[in-house]
Design a protein around this motif. Structure first.
Motif, PDB file in Angstrom:
ATOM      1  N   SER A  96       0.833  -1.199   0.000  1.00  0.00           N
ATOM      2  CA  SER A  96       0.000   0.000   0.000  1.00  0.00           C
ATOM      3  C   SER A  96       0.868   1.250   0.000  1.00  0.00           C
ATOM      4  N   ALA A  97       0.445   2.259  -0.740  1.00  0.00           N
ATOM      5  CA  ALA A  97       1.165   3.529  -0.768  1.00  0.00           C
ATOM      6  C   ALA A  97       1.157   4.201   0.604  1.00  0.00           C
ATOM      7  N   ASN A  98       0.272   3.789   1.500  1.00  0.00           N
ATOM      8  CA  ASN A  98       0.210   4.362   2.837  1.00  0.00           C
ATOM      9  C   ASN A  98       1.175   3.680   3.801  1.00  0.00           C
ATOM     10  N   SER A  99       2.013   2.804   3.301  1.00  0.00           N
ATOM     11  CA  SER A  99       2.941   2.049   4.128  1.00  0.00           C
ATOM     12  C   SER A  99       4.355   2.568   3.907  1.00  0.00           C
ATOM     13  N   SER A 100       5.186   2.437   4.898  1.00  0.00           N
ATOM     14  CA  SER A 100       6.602   2.775   4.764  1.00  0.00           C
ATOM     15  C   SER A 100       7.411   1.491   4.710  1.00  0.00           C
ATOM     16  N   THR A 101       8.380   1.465   3.821  1.00  0.00           N
ATOM     17  CA  THR A 101       9.269   0.327   3.706  1.00  0.00           C
ATOM     18  C   THR A 101      10.495   0.591   4.556  1.00  0.00           C
ATOM     19  N   ASN A 102      10.895  -0.382   5.340  1.00  0.00           N
ATOM     20  CA  ASN A 102      12.095  -0.263   6.158  1.00  0.00           C
ATOM     21  C   ASN A 102      13.320  -0.808   5.428  1.00  0.00           C
ATOM     22  N   ILE A 103      13.207  -2.033   4.941  1.00  0.00           N
ATOM     23  CA  ILE A 103      14.327  -2.693   4.256  1.00  0.00           C
ATOM     24  C   ILE A 103      13.763  -3.484   3.084  1.00  0.00           C
ATOM     25  N   PHE A 104      14.490  -3.470   1.975  1.00  0.00           N
ATOM     26  CA  PHE A 104      14.128  -4.324   0.847  1.00  0.00           C
ATOM     27  C   PHE A 104      15.398  -4.844   0.198  1.00  0.00           C
ATOM     28  N   SER A 105      15.417  -6.140  -0.116  1.00  0.00           N
ATOM     29  CA  SER A 105      16.580  -6.771  -0.742  1.00  0.00           C
ATOM     30  C   SER A 105      16.161  -7.663  -1.902  1.00  0.00           C
ATOM     31  N   THR A 106      17.028  -7.711  -2.900  1.00  0.00           N
ATOM     32  CA  THR A 106      16.950  -8.683  -3.981  1.00  0.00           C
ATOM     33  C   THR A 106      18.139  -9.617  -3.798  1.00  0.00           C
ATOM     34  N   ILE A 107      17.904 -10.924  -3.863  1.00  0.00           N
ATOM     35  CA  ILE A 107      18.954 -11.892  -3.563  1.00  0.00           C
ATOM     36  C   ILE A 107      19.034 -12.933  -4.677  1.00  0.00           C
ATOM     37  N   ILE A 108      20.224 -13.110  -5.229  1.00  0.00           N
ATOM     38  CA  ILE A 108      20.484 -14.215  -6.155  1.00  0.00           C
ATOM     39  C   ILE A 108      21.154 -15.308  -5.335  1.00  0.00           C
ATOM     40  N   GLY A 129       5.543   2.159  -0.756  1.00  0.00           N
ATOM     41  CA  GLY A 129       5.449   0.720  -0.836  1.00  0.00           C
ATOM     42  C   GLY A 129       5.792   0.092  -2.159  1.00  0.00           C
ATOM     43  N   TYR A 130       6.416   0.829  -3.092  1.00  0.00           N
ATOM     44  CA  TYR A 130       6.801   0.262  -4.378  1.00  0.00           C
ATOM     45  C   TYR A 130       8.289   0.486  -4.578  1.00  0.00           C
ATOM     46  N   LEU A 131       9.076  -0.586  -4.456  1.00  0.00           N
ATOM     47  CA  LEU A 131      10.531  -0.464  -4.547  1.00  0.00           C
ATOM     48  C   LEU A 131      11.125  -1.593  -5.364  1.00  0.00           C
ATOM     49  N   SER A 132      12.295  -1.318  -5.956  1.00  0.00           N
ATOM     50  CA  SER A 132      13.059  -2.327  -6.683  1.00  0.00           C
ATOM     51  C   SER A 132      14.529  -2.187  -6.321  1.00  0.00           C
ATOM     52  N   THR A 133      15.224  -3.298  -6.273  1.00  0.00           N
ATOM     53  CA  THR A 133      16.680  -3.296  -6.170  1.00  0.00           C
ATOM     54  C   THR A 133      17.224  -4.294  -7.182  1.00  0.00           C
ATOM     55  N   ALA A 142      28.592 -25.331 -12.716  1.00  0.00           N
ATOM     56  CA  ALA A 142      28.902 -26.707 -13.087  1.00  0.00           C
ATOM     57  C   ALA A 142      27.604 -27.516 -13.139  1.00  0.00           C
ATOM     58  N   ASN A 143      27.714 -28.756 -13.542  1.00  0.00           N
ATOM     59  CA  ASN A 143      26.548 -29.628 -13.636  1.00  0.00           C
ATOM     60  C   ASN A 143      25.763 -29.639 -12.317  1.00  0.00           C
ATOM     61  N   ASN A 144      24.464 -29.472 -12.406  1.00  0.00           N
ATOM     62  CA  ASN A 144      23.509 -29.474 -11.293  1.00  0.00           C
ATOM     63  C   ASN A 144      23.540 -28.232 -10.399  1.00  0.00           C
ATOM     64  N   ASP A 145      24.410 -27.256 -10.669  1.00  0.00           N
ATOM     65  CA  ASP A 145      24.316 -25.981  -9.954  1.00  0.00           C
ATOM     66  C   ASP A 145      23.013 -25.317 -10.364  1.00  0.00           C
ATOM     67  N   TYR A 146      22.390 -24.590  -9.434  1.00  0.00           N
ATOM     68  CA  TYR A 146      21.156 -23.903  -9.781  1.00  0.00           C
ATOM     69  C   TYR A 146      21.137 -22.489  -9.221  1.00  0.00           C
ATOM     70  N   ILE A 147      20.417 -21.632  -9.938  1.00  0.00           N
ATOM     71  CA  ILE A 147      20.288 -20.211  -9.612  1.00  0.00           C
ATOM     72  C   ILE A 147      18.820 -19.906  -9.362  1.00  0.00           C
ATOM     73  N   GLU A 148      18.559 -19.147  -8.279  1.00  0.00           N
ATOM     74  CA  GLU A 148      17.191 -18.746  -7.927  1.00  0.00           C
ATOM     75  C   GLU A 148      17.175 -17.276  -7.542  1.00  0.00           C
ATOM     76  N   LEU A 149      15.998 -16.657  -7.661  1.00  0.00           N
ATOM     77  CA  LEU A 149      15.804 -15.251  -7.302  1.00  0.00           C
ATOM     78  C   LEU A 149      14.876 -15.158  -6.093  1.00  0.00           C
ATOM     79  N   PHE A 150      15.303 -14.385  -5.099  1.00  0.00           N
ATOM     80  CA  PHE A 150      14.523 -14.160  -3.884  1.00  0.00           C
ATOM     81  C   PHE A 150      14.402 -12.672  -3.605  1.00  0.00           C
ATOM     82  N   ILE A 151      13.377 -12.300  -2.827  1.00  0.00           N
ATOM     83  CA  ILE A 151      13.272 -10.935  -2.316  1.00  0.00           C
ATOM     84  C   ILE A 151      13.032 -10.996  -0.811  1.00  0.00           C
ATOM     85  N   TYR A 152      13.384  -9.892  -0.152  1.00  0.00           N
ATOM     86  CA  TYR A 152      13.157  -9.758   1.278  1.00  0.00           C
ATOM     87  C   TYR A 152      12.547  -8.379   1.548  1.00  0.00           C
ATOM     88  N   PRO A 153      11.242  -8.320   1.872  1.00  0.00           N
ATOM     89  CA  PRO A 153      10.627  -7.042   2.242  1.00  0.00           C
ATOM     90  C   PRO A 153      10.429  -6.939   3.753  1.00  0.00           C
TER      91      PRO A 153
END
Length: 181
Positions: A96-108, A129-133, A142-153
């Motif tokens: 909500s635009a009426n909310s304040s964000t304290n911390i936001f992270s993008t994690i690979i 309340g609308y942020l991007s990092t 190497a074989n079977n390594d995997y990559i994922e995207l996470f966020i932390y609000p």
């Protein structure tokens, strides 16, 4: 490179402005982006405040090596494509635009461990309340390594908190491409 065209031989560094045919018989020319991938979030989903959450990337634009695991929402390497890769991501959150964000992270993450993090500490700045990092890195896969995207609000009040994607005009995506060997 040596080229024999019409009885004329040329060696060394050769440049051309065009060629005829499909290019299927060209040799000695490597593509540094032969393996590349791009996926984005086009259907937003809810997330829990103060919790690291995997972004459910659902719209794969390109996957030249078919390495995307759509059920686990991750990019899993195979032996044939192993090598050095550039990995970049943008994570977005909406609230909500009426909310304040304290911390936001993008994690690979690689194989479940943090590989690269984009971090925004907004405490005492009263950001909405609308942020991007963004974050990116270069990594050997190497074989079977995997990559994922996470966020932390972490927001002061939850009102429609979610991973931001194209419906809200936000962007969450993961881009991966192979670097030249």
């Amino acid at each position: 490179i040596t080229i024999n065209a019409g009885g004329v031989n040329a060696s060394g560094i050769i440049s051309a402005t065009s060629y005829q045919g499909s290019g299927a018989n060209l040799t000695g020319i490597s593509s540094p982006t032969a393996t590349h991938f791009y996926a984005m979030l086009s259907v937003e989903h809810g997330v829990t405040n103060n919790t690291i959450t995997k972004v459910q990337l659902n719209n794969v634009e390109v996957d030249t090596a078919s390495l995307w695991d759509s059920s686990n929402k991750r990019y899993t390497m195979n032996t044939a494509n192993a090598g050095r890769y550039f990995v970049g991501a943008v994570g977005s959150m909406k609230n909500s635009a009426n909310s304040s964000t304290n911390i936001f992270s993008t994690i690979i993450r690689k194989n479940g461990s943090n590989l690269s993090t984009g971090y925004l500490d907004c405490r005492d700045n009263d950001l909405g309340g609308y942020l991007s990092t963004a974050c990116n890195t270069i990594v050997d896969l190497a074989n079977n390594d995997y990559i994922e995207l996470f966020i932390y609000p972490y927001v002061d009040s939850v009102n429609g908190l979610g991973a931001g994607g194209s419906p809200s005009g936000m962007d969450s995506h993961l881009a991966i491409f192979r670097l030249g060997d």
